[in-house]
Design a protein around this motif. Structure first.
Motif, mmCIF file in Angstrom:
data_model
loop_
_atom_site.group_PDB
_atom_site.id
_atom_site.type_symbol
_atom_site.label_atom_id
_atom_site.label_comp_id
_atom_site.label_asym_id
_atom_site.label_seq_id
_atom_site.Cartn_x
_atom_site.Cartn_y
_atom_site.Cartn_z
ATOM 1 N N VAL A 45 93.892 -15.643 41.096
ATOM 2 C CA VAL A 45 94.303 -16.196 39.808
ATOM 3 C C VAL A 45 95.483 -15.347 39.341
ATOM 4 C CG1 VAL A 45 92.145 -17.244 39.061
ATOM 5 C CG2 VAL A 45 92.509 -14.825 38.659
ATOM 6 N N TYR A 46 96.511 -16.003 38.860
ATOM 7 C CA TYR A 46 97.745 -15.312 38.515
ATOM 8 C C TYR A 46 98.084 -15.494 37.040
ATOM 9 C CZ TYR A 46 98.459 -15.321 43.590
ATOM 10 O OH TYR A 46 98.323 -15.158 44.939
ATOM 11 N N ARG A 47 98.405 -14.398 36.382
ATOM 12 C CA ARG A 47 98.790 -14.438 34.977
ATOM 13 C C ARG A 47 100.304 -14.430 34.786
ATOM 14 N NH1 ARG A 47 94.807 -12.779 31.170
ATOM 15 N NH2 ARG A 47 92.765 -12.434 32.135
ATOM 16 N N SER A 48 101.013 -13.958 35.775
ATOM 17 C CA SER A 48 102.464 -13.833 35.631
ATOM 18 C C SER A 48 103.160 -15.115 36.065
ATOM 19 C CB SER A 48 102.986 -12.679 36.479
ATOM 20 O OG SER A 48 104.402 -12.704 36.529
ATOM 21 N N PRO A 49 104.115 -15.602 35.268
ATOM 22 C CA PRO A 49 104.866 -16.793 35.693
ATOM 23 C C PRO A 49 105.647 -16.551 36.979
ATOM 24 C CG PRO A 49 105.877 -15.791 33.752
ATOM 25 C CD PRO A 49 104.551 -15.116 33.957
ATOM 26 N N ASP A 50 105.946 -15.311 37.290
ATOM 27 C CA ASP A 50 106.706 -15.001 38.506
ATOM 28 C C ASP A 50 105.927 -15.334 39.775
ATOM 29 O OD1 ASP A 50 108.114 -11.985 37.036
ATOM 30 O OD2 ASP A 50 108.725 -14.078 36.893
ATOM 31 N N GLN A 51 104.606 -15.481 39.651
ATOM 32 C CA GLN A 51 103.786 -15.784 40.818
ATOM 33 C C GLN A 51 103.801 -17.265 41.179
ATOM 34 O OE1 GLN A 51 102.419 -13.566 42.637
ATOM 35 N NE2 GLN A 51 101.687 -11.830 41.479
ATOM 36 N N TYR A 52 104.337 -18.070 40.295
ATOM 37 C CA TYR A 52 104.296 -19.519 40.495
ATOM 38 C C TYR A 52 105.656 -20.042 40.913
ATOM 39 C CZ TYR A 52 99.821 -19.248 38.089
ATOM 40 O OH TYR A 52 98.524 -18.952 37.750
ATOM 41 N N GLY A 53 105.649 -20.882 41.933
ATOM 42 C CA GLY A 53 106.903 -21.400 42.455
ATOM 43 C C GLY A 53 107.179 -22.839 42.092
ATOM 44 N N VAL A 54 106.173 -23.534 41.579
ATOM 45 C CA VAL A 54 106.327 -24.946 41.248
ATOM 46 C C VAL A 54 105.894 -25.159 39.808
ATOM 47 C CG1 VAL A 54 105.737 -27.317 41.845
ATOM 48 C CG2 VAL A 54 105.835 -25.563 43.638
ATOM 49 N N TRP A 55 106.697 -25.881 39.053
ATOM 50 C CA TRP A 55 106.439 -26.115 37.631
ATOM 51 C C TRP A 55 106.586 -27.595 37.296
ATOM 52 C CZ3 TRP A 55 105.150 -22.189 34.172
ATOM 53 C CH2 TRP A 55 105.228 -20.895 34.683
ATOM 54 N N GLY A 56 105.770 -28.027 36.340
ATOM 55 C CA GLY A 56 105.960 -29.350 35.787
ATOM 56 C C GLY A 56 107.047 -29.326 34.726
ATOM 57 N N GLN A 57 107.296 -30.501 34.158
ATOM 58 C CA GLN A 57 108.367 -30.620 33.172
ATOM 59 C C GLN A 57 107.919 -30.262 31.763
ATOM 60 O OE1 GLN A 57 106.560 -33.138 34.175
ATOM 61 N NE2 GLN A 57 106.014 -34.195 32.267
ATOM 62 N N GLY A 58 106.615 -30.190 31.548
ATOM 63 C CA GLY A 58 106.084 -29.793 30.250
ATOM 64 C C GLY A 58 105.670 -30.964 29.389
ATOM 65 N N THR A 59 104.718 -30.712 28.510
ATOM 66 C CA THR A 59 104.273 -31.710 27.543
ATOM 67 C C THR A 59 104.113 -31.021 26.189
ATOM 68 O OG1 THR A 59 102.627 -33.439 27.082
ATOM 69 C CG2 THR A 59 101.799 -31.408 28.065
ATOM 70 N N GLN A 60 104.597 -31.675 25.142
ATOM 71 C CA GLN A 60 104.622 -31.072 23.815
ATOM 72 C C GLN A 60 103.275 -31.221 23.132
ATOM 73 O OE1 GLN A 60 107.322 -29.488 21.990
ATOM 74 N NE2 GLN A 60 105.589 -28.976 20.629
ATOM 75 N N VAL A 61 102.788 -30.137 22.580
ATOM 76 C CA VAL A 61 101.596 -30.133 21.740
ATOM 77 C C VAL A 61 101.995 -29.613 20.369
ATOM 78 C CG1 VAL A 61 99.333 -29.106 21.341
ATOM 79 C CG2 VAL A 61 99.992 -29.822 23.650
ATOM 80 N N THR A 62 101.727 -30.399 19.349
ATOM 81 C CA THR A 62 102.061 -30.012 17.986
ATOM 82 C C THR A 62 100.815 -30.090 17.136
ATOM 83 O OG1 THR A 62 104.304 -30.884 18.235
ATOM 84 C CG2 THR A 62 103.529 -30.461 16.001
ATOM 85 N N VAL A 63 100.473 -28.978 16.507
ATOM 86 C CA VAL A 63 99.271 -28.905 15.692
ATOM 87 C C VAL A 63 99.677 -28.566 14.264
ATOM 88 C CG1 VAL A 63 97.015 -27.832 15.388
ATOM 89 C CG2 VAL A 63 97.988 -28.085 17.695
ATOM 90 N N SER A 64 99.297 -29.411 13.339
ATOM 91 C CA SER A 64 99.615 -29.161 11.941
ATOM 92 C C SER A 64 98.437 -28.451 11.282
ATOM 93 C CB SER A 64 99.920 -30.463 11.219
ATOM 94 O OG SER A 64 98.816 -31.344 11.299
ATOM 95 N N ALA A 65 98.770 -27.612 10.325
ATOM 96 C CA ALA A 65 97.737 -26.815 9.657
ATOM 97 C C ALA A 65 96.880 -27.668 8.738
ATOM 98 C CB ALA A 65 98.398 -25.683 8.873
#
Length: 127
Positions: free
Chosen positions: A107-127
């Motif tokens: 299990v890896y905590r550092s982003p440097d250990q990962y070679g493949v990434w998705g494009q991302g998805t936005q999560v917005t939480v209002s108070a």
């Protein structure tokens, strides 16, 4: 090489739950250690959770412990992040990542250990 695509982000209020999914293409999904990261506006990308190849090991950021659960389904080439008790500070773009040909229990905590990434998805939480 696997390709990753996140979904499930959206708008929520504090206390809500959201489930993020990450779909992978490619034949090597089960040999990948996987992780979730997030990046809030103006901040660096930070670790959220990680899971080993056969789900035997997981790791969480302190901010995610007790609220988020990472899981994977190797038969469906899917990675998930169940987020409960959302807070406004969880607002960010969430990325899934893969470390290909990883050791079985890694299990890896550092982003440097990962070679493949998705494009991302936005999560917005209002108070």
């Amino acid at each position: 090489q696997v390709l990753l695509s996140e979904s499930g982000g959206g708008l929520g209020q504090a206390g809500d739950s959201l489930r993020l999914s990450c779909a992978a293409s490619g034949r090597t999904f089960s040999s990948c250690a996987l992780g979730w990261f997030r990046q809030a506006a103006g901040k660096e990308r930070e670790f959220v959770a990680a899971i080993s190849r056969t789900s035997g090991y997981t790791a969480y950021a302190d901010s995610a412990k007790g609220r988020f659960t990472i899981s994977r389904d190797n038969a469906r080439n899917k990675l998930y992040l169940q987020m409960n008790s959302l807070k406004s500070e969880d607002t960010a773009i969430y990325f899934c990542a893969a470390a290909e040909v990883a050791p079985l229990f890694a299990v890896y905590r550092s982003p440097d250990q990962y070679g493949v990434w998705g494009q991302g998805t936005q999560v917005t939480v209002s108070a």
